[in-house]
Design a protein around this motif. Structure first.
Motif, mmCIF file in Angstrom:
data_model
loop_
_atom_site.group_PDB
_atom_site.id
_atom_site.type_symbol
_atom_site.label_atom_id
_atom_site.label_comp_id
_atom_site.label_asym_id
_atom_site.label_seq_id
_atom_site.Cartn_x
_atom_site.Cartn_y
_atom_site.Cartn_z
ATOM 1 N N PHE A 227 0.826 -1.200 0.000
ATOM 2 C CA PHE A 227 0.000 0.000 0.000
ATOM 3 C C PHE A 227 0.866 1.259 0.000
ATOM 4 O O PHE A 227 1.945 1.278 0.600
ATOM 5 C CB PHE A 227 -0.885 0.052 1.249
ATOM 6 N N THR A 228 0.357 2.335 -0.641
ATOM 7 C CA THR A 228 0.909 3.651 -0.335
ATOM 8 C C THR A 228 0.287 4.081 0.988
ATOM 9 O O THR A 228 -0.778 3.578 1.390
ATOM 10 C CB THR A 228 0.573 4.695 -1.413
ATOM 11 N N MET A 229 0.923 5.016 1.661
ATOM 12 C CA MET A 229 0.335 5.494 2.902
ATOM 13 C C MET A 229 -1.025 6.138 2.631
ATOM 14 O O MET A 229 -1.953 5.984 3.422
ATOM 15 C CB MET A 229 1.276 6.493 3.580
ATOM 16 N N ASN A 230 -1.160 6.837 1.499
ATOM 17 C CA ASN A 230 -2.454 7.443 1.158
ATOM 18 C C ASN A 230 -3.541 6.382 1.037
ATOM 19 O O ASN A 230 -4.641 6.529 1.590
ATOM 20 C CB ASN A 230 -2.351 8.212 -0.163
ATOM 21 N N SER A 231 -3.263 5.285 0.310
ATOM 22 C CA SER A 231 -4.288 4.254 0.107
ATOM 23 C C SER A 231 -4.598 3.512 1.402
ATOM 24 O O SER A 231 -5.756 3.151 1.657
ATOM 25 C CB SER A 231 -3.853 3.279 -0.988
ATOM 26 N N LEU A 232 -3.581 3.299 2.243
ATOM 27 C CA LEU A 232 -3.814 2.633 3.527
ATOM 28 C C LEU A 232 -4.717 3.472 4.416
ATOM 29 O O LEU A 232 -5.697 2.970 4.987
ATOM 30 C CB LEU A 232 -2.479 2.362 4.221
ATOM 31 N N ILE A 233 -4.401 4.767 4.529
ATOM 32 C CA ILE A 233 -5.193 5.650 5.396
ATOM 33 C C ILE A 233 -6.621 5.757 4.868
ATOM 34 O O ILE A 233 -7.588 5.725 5.637
ATOM 35 C CB ILE A 233 -4.545 7.046 5.472
ATOM 36 N N THR A 234 -6.769 5.866 3.561
ATOM 37 C CA THR A 234 -8.104 5.959 2.968
ATOM 38 C C THR A 234 -8.928 4.714 3.274
ATOM 39 O O THR A 234 -10.111 4.799 3.652
ATOM 40 C CB THR A 234 -7.993 6.154 1.440
ATOM 41 N N HIS A 235 -8.323 3.545 3.137
ATOM 42 C CA HIS A 235 -9.054 2.302 3.394
ATOM 43 C C HIS A 235 -9.459 2.185 4.859
ATOM 44 O O HIS A 235 -10.596 1.787 5.167
ATOM 45 C CB HIS A 235 -8.200 1.099 2.989
ATOM 46 N N VAL A 236 -8.558 2.550 5.756
ATOM 47 C CA VAL A 236 -8.887 2.470 7.187
ATOM 48 C C VAL A 236 -9.997 3.454 7.532
ATOM 49 O O VAL A 236 -10.914 3.136 8.296
ATOM 50 C CB VAL A 236 -7.632 2.721 8.041
ATOM 51 N N ASN A 238 -12.367 4.393 5.593
ATOM 52 C CA ASN A 238 -13.613 3.803 5.099
ATOM 53 C C ASN A 238 -14.121 2.722 6.047
ATOM 54 O O ASN A 238 -15.328 2.635 6.309
ATOM 55 C CB ASN A 238 -13.391 3.211 3.701
ATOM 56 N N LEU A 239 -13.210 1.895 6.572
ATOM 57 C CA LEU A 239 -13.614 0.847 7.513
ATOM 58 C C LEU A 239 -14.240 1.434 8.773
ATOM 59 O O LEU A 239 -15.160 0.856 9.355
ATOM 60 C CB LEU A 239 -12.404 -0.014 7.895
ATOM 61 N N LEU A 240 -13.737 2.575 9.178
ATOM 62 C CA LEU A 240 -14.200 3.223 10.404
ATOM 63 C C LEU A 240 -15.397 4.135 10.161
ATOM 64 O O LEU A 240 -15.893 4.772 11.098
ATOM 65 C CB LEU A 240 -13.058 4.025 11.033
ATOM 66 N N GLY A 241 -15.851 4.221 8.910
ATOM 67 C CA GLY A 241 -16.981 5.082 8.590
ATOM 68 C C GLY A 241 -16.632 6.548 8.600
ATOM 69 O O GLY A 241 -17.523 7.400 8.786
ATOM 70 N N ARG A 242 -15.374 6.857 8.369
ATOM 71 C CA ARG A 242 -14.923 8.250 8.344
ATOM 72 C C ARG A 242 -14.759 8.716 6.899
ATOM 73 O O ARG A 242 -14.584 7.895 5.994
ATOM 74 C CB ARG A 242 -13.592 8.398 9.089
ATOM 75 N N GLU A 315 -9.781 -4.191 16.984
ATOM 76 C CA GLU A 315 -9.269 -3.163 17.893
ATOM 77 C C GLU A 315 -10.204 -1.974 18.080
ATOM 78 O O GLU A 315 -10.283 -1.414 19.183
ATOM 79 C CB GLU A 315 -7.912 -2.652 17.384
ATOM 80 N N PHE A 316 -10.932 -1.584 17.025
ATOM 81 C CA PHE A 316 -11.618 -0.294 17.089
ATOM 82 C C PHE A 316 -13.113 -0.359 16.809
ATOM 83 O O PHE A 316 -13.805 0.643 16.986
ATOM 84 C CB PHE A 316 -10.967 0.683 16.098
ATOM 85 N N ILE A 317 -13.633 -1.507 16.394
ATOM 86 C CA ILE A 317 -15.060 -1.611 16.107
ATOM 87 C C ILE A 317 -15.745 -2.573 17.061
ATOM 88 O O ILE A 317 -16.793 -2.266 17.623
ATOM 89 C CB ILE A 317 -15.288 -2.029 14.639
ATOM 90 N N GLU A 318 -15.139 -3.739 17.283
ATOM 91 C CA GLU A 318 -15.752 -4.743 18.147
ATOM 92 C C GLU A 318 -15.595 -4.435 19.629
ATOM 93 O O GLU A 318 -16.319 -4.981 20.456
ATOM 94 C CB GLU A 318 -15.152 -6.118 17.840
ATOM 95 N N GLY A 319 -14.628 -3.601 19.989
ATOM 96 C CA GLY A 319 -14.462 -3.199 21.389
ATOM 97 C C GLY A 319 -13.859 -4.245 22.281
ATOM 98 O O GLY A 319 -14.314 -4.452 23.418
ATOM 99 N N ASN A 320 -12.838 -4.955 21.798
ATOM 100 C CA ASN A 320 -12.147 -5.954 22.626
ATOM 101 C C ASN A 320 -11.147 -5.252 23.547
ATOM 102 O O ASN A 320 -9.989 -5.082 23.211
ATOM 103 C CB ASN A 320 -11.424 -6.957 21.720
#
Length: 329
Positions: A227-236, A238-242, A315-320
């Motif tokens: 990944f580029t850092m841009n594509s990694l941050i964008t994907h994360v 999206n996963l977080l609904g941001r 780590e950030f959605i399921e709340g473990n």
């Protein structure tokens, strides 16, 4: 087959132990810390102590060495040599005493330093820090051990790039946490690419290498695609609904200045910070590695995109919140 996992109570060792249990392979963890997951299978020993190792290592076992000093901020710096280099000498001495014929060693792509894009196992060895230097020196010690009986001894050296996954508290987690908290600031243009390695895949390759024949086998380990850092941050995001757009960007020279400021404060206060000059340099650099692992027939069990999704969800959605965690770089 008896398997001794030195440093097996840590992040990679715990995943590897679960794989070995699933395949009914006998193993013992040898570690200075008795971990949360497998206390009944652990013998307490420090790799810096010959006597500890002599009491703990099984005769004719396969040794998998995961023990290391690896953080950027180890203090005192002499620990790198004591654990990574002298530990390798100790392990080879006991291996000779106990008729060990196979050692699997987790080194690091840090032996290449700031490597050119696409560096493979034949890349120039140019470590820029004590961690990379001592990993390379340890590799050379293991090679000398293998050369003493080359027809019967097997040495596997695995050089992973940054390893991440659920429960890890290293650099990748710190990045993901900043994004999750809405505090992330991109340093540099974000077009630099990063090779990453998911812990489950690294552990699976360690298990895969148990069947390698006598000789020296050296492999980089990274999961693809990079990944580029841009594509990694964008994907994360999206996963977080941001929103996927990266709002804030800091020029590299300003980021380096901020990191150096934290280094100065850390020097005078003794406090450790998640930001430092070397971490800014590492974040903004390209680190893309190639590997000949495919020639071994290994297929990673988890795709990189799924690995990132698993980690973010856990780590950030399921709340473990109450699970065991592991601290590393």
């Amino acid at each position: 087959m008896k398997i001794n996992i030195i440093g097996g109570s840590g992040f990679i060792g715990t995943r590897l132990s679960n794989i070995l249990i699933g395949k009914n392979l006998p193993f013992t963890i040898i570690d200075k810390v008795v971990g949360f997951s497998f206390p009944e299978r652990t013998r307490k020993a420090d790799i810096r102590s010959l006597e500890d190792l002599r009491r703990s290592i099984d005769r004719d076992a396969v040794l998998i060495n995961l023990a290391a000093e690896h953080r950027d901020d180890v203090s005192p710096p002499s620990l790198y040599d004591a654990v990574n280099v002298q530990g390798a000498r100790n392990l080879c001495e006991i291996a000779t005493e106990t008729a060990v014929k196979k050692i699997i060693f987790t080194s690091s792509v840090a032996v290449y330093g700031f490597a050119p894009l696409g560096t493979d196992e034949a890349g120039a060895i140019l470590p820029f820090n004590d961690y990379g230097r001592t990993k390379w020196e340890a590799e050379e010690i293991y090679k000398r051990w293998q050369s003493e009986d080359p027809k019967n001894r097997t040495l596997v050296i695995i050089r992973p790039t940054v390893v991440f996954g659920e429960r890890n508290r290293g650099n990748v987690f710190n990045l993901l946490r900043q994004i999750a908290l809405g505090k992330f600031v991109m340093v540099g243009d974000g077009f630099n690419r990063k090779s990453m390695a998911y812990v489950e895949n690294v552990a699976a390759f360690l298990e895969h290498s148990l069947v390698f024949k006598p000789g020296i086998h050296i492999y980089n380990y990274s999961d693809k695609p990079d990944f580029t850092m841009n594509s990694l941050i964008t994907h994360v995001n999206n996963l977080l609904g941001r929103p996927s757009k990266i709002k804030f960007r800091l020029p590299f020279f300003l980021g380096l200045l901020v990191g150096s400021g934290f280094d100065l404060v850390a020097k005078f206060t003794g406090k450790k910070f998640p930001i430092s000059a070397i971490r800014v340099k590492k974040f903004c650099s390209n680190s893309v590695y190639e590997s000949s692992i495919k020639t071994t027939g290994f297929i990673p069990p988890v795709s990189l995109i799924e690995a990132i999704e698993r980690t973010v969800n856990f780590e950030f959605i399921e709340g473990n919140k109450n699970d065991q965690v592991f601290y590393s770089e």
